[in-house]
Scaffold this active site. Structure first.
Site, PDB file in Angstrom:
ATOM      1  N   ALA A 142       0.838  -1.199   0.000  1.00 31.68           N
ATOM      2  CA  ALA A 142       0.000   0.000   0.000  1.00 31.68           C
ATOM      3  C   ALA A 142       0.872   1.247   0.000  1.00 31.68           C
ATOM      4  O   ALA A 142       1.857   1.333   0.738  1.00 31.68           O
ATOM      5  CB  ALA A 142      -0.912  -0.009   1.221  1.00 31.68           C
ATOM      6  N   LEU A 198       1.916   5.029   0.817  1.00 30.97           N
ATOM      7  CA  LEU A 198       1.728   6.007   1.884  1.00 30.97           C
ATOM      8  C   LEU A 198       1.151   7.287   1.283  1.00 30.97           C
ATOM      9  O   LEU A 198       1.169   7.470   0.055  1.00 30.97           O
ATOM     10  CB  LEU A 198       3.064   6.290   2.571  1.00 30.97           C
ATOM     11  CG  LEU A 198       3.682   5.120   3.330  1.00 30.97           C
ATOM     12  CD1 LEU A 198       5.097   5.458   3.784  1.00 30.97           C
ATOM     13  CD2 LEU A 198       2.824   4.720   4.520  1.00 30.97           C
ATOM     14  N   ASP A 204      20.490  -4.635   3.401  1.00 34.15           N
ATOM     15  CA  ASP A 204      20.446  -3.512   2.464  1.00 34.15           C
ATOM     16  C   ASP A 204      19.715  -2.301   3.039  1.00 34.15           C
ATOM     17  O   ASP A 204      18.913  -1.670   2.356  1.00 34.15           O
ATOM     18  CB  ASP A 204      19.762  -3.982   1.167  1.00 34.15           C
ATOM     19  CG  ASP A 204      19.901  -2.966   0.041  1.00 34.15           C
ATOM     20  OD1 ASP A 204      20.954  -2.322  -0.053  1.00 34.15           O
ATOM     21  OD2 ASP A 204      18.944  -2.812  -0.745  1.00 34.15           O
ATOM     22  N   GLU A 253      13.445   6.354   6.519  1.00 31.11           N
ATOM     23  CA  GLU A 253      12.588   7.512   6.293  1.00 31.11           C
ATOM     24  C   GLU A 253      11.753   7.809   7.526  1.00 31.11           C
ATOM     25  O   GLU A 253      11.398   6.898   8.291  1.00 31.11           O
ATOM     26  CB  GLU A 253      11.667   7.273   5.089  1.00 31.11           C
ATOM     27  CG  GLU A 253      12.388   7.233   3.763  1.00 31.11           C
ATOM     28  CD  GLU A 253      11.437   7.225   2.579  1.00 31.11           C
ATOM     29  OE1 GLU A 253      10.308   7.749   2.717  1.00 31.11           O
ATOM     30  OE2 GLU A 253      11.817   6.698   1.516  1.00 31.11           O
ATOM     31  N   ASP A 306      10.981  -1.028   1.921  1.00 36.34           N
ATOM     32  CA  ASP A 306      11.890  -1.760   1.028  1.00 36.34           C
ATOM     33  C   ASP A 306      12.552  -2.939   1.738  1.00 36.34           C
ATOM     34  O   ASP A 306      13.741  -2.910   2.059  1.00 36.34           O
ATOM     35  CB  ASP A 306      12.955  -0.822   0.449  1.00 36.34           C
ATOM     36  CG  ASP A 306      12.354   0.253  -0.440  1.00 36.34           C
ATOM     37  OD1 ASP A 306      11.324  -0.016  -1.057  1.00 36.34           O
ATOM     38  OD2 ASP A 306      12.925   1.352  -0.512  1.00 36.34           O
TER      39      ASP A 306
END
Length: 532
Positions: free
Chosen positions: A334, A336, A402, A407, A422
């Site tokens: 979904a 944001l 990774d 954020e 991610d």
């Protein structure tokens, strides 16, 4: 001579009795004393939460034993839903403060106005596209679209607060998962980062921009938007040992599993993700209005419909994925709220890795690296460093190396939570546990009390992490999401996390390692005796 022999015998017996008292009797007496008390704040193996008004004190567990500290045990084979019992546990039902308007990411009026404008823009765009297609004698498939103010994705956006992306009992989340699994698709396009790339490909880059990865932005008939990542690797395949983490495949099942794990850990920092079997001809090729996207579709020699990333024939960074003949598994994450209404910033992870074949970062060679980080803004106060450690625990469980950036929503400032986005490079190796992912925890020796208590709970047989994950993933239409070795690896890695914390507590003491959460108290002030 006889007196000397008697003296020697008495001395020997006294020494034996003293040793027996010290090494055998005293430890037993201490064990009996500890067993008779429900909690002692002086020991590193005993942890508790402050009492909350109206909430029963959670049953707490010893570091290594399978029994609770009050001596009771729960039969793990008594049937029923382990996942249901986990979410019914007091640790997953701690009252949160009543949210003030400034603690919500968006207000309803603001959000509705924003999306009404987007819907109007979409309708104008579709009208112009249909007119242009008619002039060119091109048939355009018409799709009925409806903007629903009560749509699950809108409720999801409205439910985002300074504490998490959604509340524990938010009914919009299961509905949103169901919508992403089955709702009709009306549009397909490249994601924004791929559009920004514009097909350019720099072959000198070891790590290619995110636009090189095969992913699409799909829009549903109620204007919900989700990111589609197609299946690239079979579930039972492990990432080869010689493959670097920064060129590993992005796995659709890893995105799905990461959402469920994040929910089980009660972080709630991963946007909802659902699996879906997509008809890439009827649900992507025939609904896209992007000619560049149409151009990368082709039919394979096996008569399967395939598509590839723009740079395939320039740098060979991505290879085509194909349906069977048209159906293709993938994950739908979904979206944001848009950046224009809910700005986010991307911040380099202090424990980022070297994205070169030979380089190493400072944290990899300096065991005291965290002491430096603790002096720097924004890690020198508040929750930011503790949230980084939460994220490292999450990544260690999934095996994701990774995590170069994280954020946050700018509205919530320094005390906002970190978004765990991610996660597709997780769950690549079930036979290897990359301990370096835990560097923030092992170097800083800090953890939130609530995080630790939930980890302890998930280590118990009646709430075993692999069991509740297996049960949670059974609800996805692409089940099984993870093969059994990946589920068992979660239990093994959880034990390693607890051992790292235990070593920190033994070295520094509980008060230095265990930190209270930054959450407003909903209980009356407590006396020192009650807290103890």
């Amino acid at each position: 001579m006889m007196r000397r022999d008697r003296l020697f015998l008495a001395t020997t017996l006294t020494a034996i009795f003293s040793a027996d008292l010290y090494f055998i009797l005293l430890p037993k007496l201490r064990g009996m004393g500890q067993g008779s008390r429900q909690f002692c704040s002086c020991g590193p193996n005993n942890l508790t939460l402050p009492r909350q008004e109206g909430i029963a004190t959670p049953q707490l567990f010893n570091w290594t034993s399978g029994s609770s500290l009050d001596g009771t045990t729960t039969d793990p084979t008594d049937g029923g839903s382990k996942l249901g019992r986990l979410f019914a546990h007091p640790l997953y039902n701690i009252q949160t403060p009543e949210l003030e308007p400034e603690e919500r990411l968006l207000q309803a009026e603001q959000l509705m106005e924003y999306y009404r404008k987007k819907v109007s823009r979409w309708e104008r765009h579709m009208k112009l596209y249909s007119e242009a297609a008619a002039v060119s004698n091109i048939t355009v498939t018409e799709h009925e679209v409806t903007f629903d103010p009560d749509a699950s994705w809108l409720k999801f956006h409205l439910g985002i607060s300074r504490y998490a992306l959604y509340s524990r009992d938010d009914p919009a989340i299961p509905q949103l998962l169901q919508d992403m699994e089955s709702m009709k698709l009306v549009s397909a396009d490249y994601t924004q980062d791929e559009k920004a790339l514009k097909g350019a490909c720099d072959c000198t880059q070891v790590v290619k921009p995110s636009g090189h990865h095969l992913k699409l932005a799909l829009k549903m008939r109620n204007f919900a938007k989700a990111m589609f990542k197609p299946m690239r690797q079979q579930r039972d395949e492990e990432t080869p040992e010689d493959i670097f983490y920064f060129v590993d495949f992005q796995r659709h099942n890893a995105e799905i599993a990461a959402f469920h794990l994040d929910r089980i850990l009660d972080f709630r920092r991963v946007p909802p993700v659902a699996g879906r079997l997509v008809n890439i001809t009827g649900e992507v090729l025939q609904v896209t209005h992007n000619e560049d996207l149409r151009a990368v579709f082709f039919t394979s020699p096996a008569n399967n419909t395939c598509f590839f990333a723009k740079c395939l024939y320039v740098c060979k960074t991505e290879y085509a994925v194909c349906g069977s003949p048209d159906l293709l598994e993938g994950s739908l994450s979904a979206y944001l709220p848009g950046l224009s209404i809910a700005p986010r910033i991307s911040i380099p992870n202090p424990w980022t890795r070297s994205y070169t074949f030979t380089g190493r970062e400072e944290w990899e060679v300096n065991p005291f690296y965290c002491d430096t980080i603790k002096q720097l803004y924004p890690y020198n106060s508040g929750n930011r460093l503790l949230n980084i450690i939460d994220m490292s625990i999450f990544d260690f469980l999934t095996g994701n190396m990774d995590r170069h950036h994280y954020e946050i929503f700018t509205k919530f400032g320094d005390e906002g939570f970190l978004l765990h986005l991610d996660n597709a490079r997780g769950f690549g190796k079930h036979s290897q546990d990359e301990m370096s992912i835990l560097a923030p925890l092992s170097q800083c020796c800090m953890i939130k009390r609530s995080t630790l208590l939930r980890l302890q709970l998930l280590a118990q047989p009646e709430y075993r992490l692999s069991d509740v994950m297996r049960e949670s993933l059974e609800g996805d239409p692409l089940r099984p999401i993870l093969v059994e070795p990946h589920l068992l690896a979660l239990d093994r890695r959880l034990q390693k996390i607890l051992r790292v914390i235990q070593r920190c507590v033994r070295r520094l003491g509980e008060d230095e390692v265990i930190t209270e959460d930054f959450v407003k108290s909903t209980a009356r002030p407590q006396t020192a005796t009650e807290t103890r």
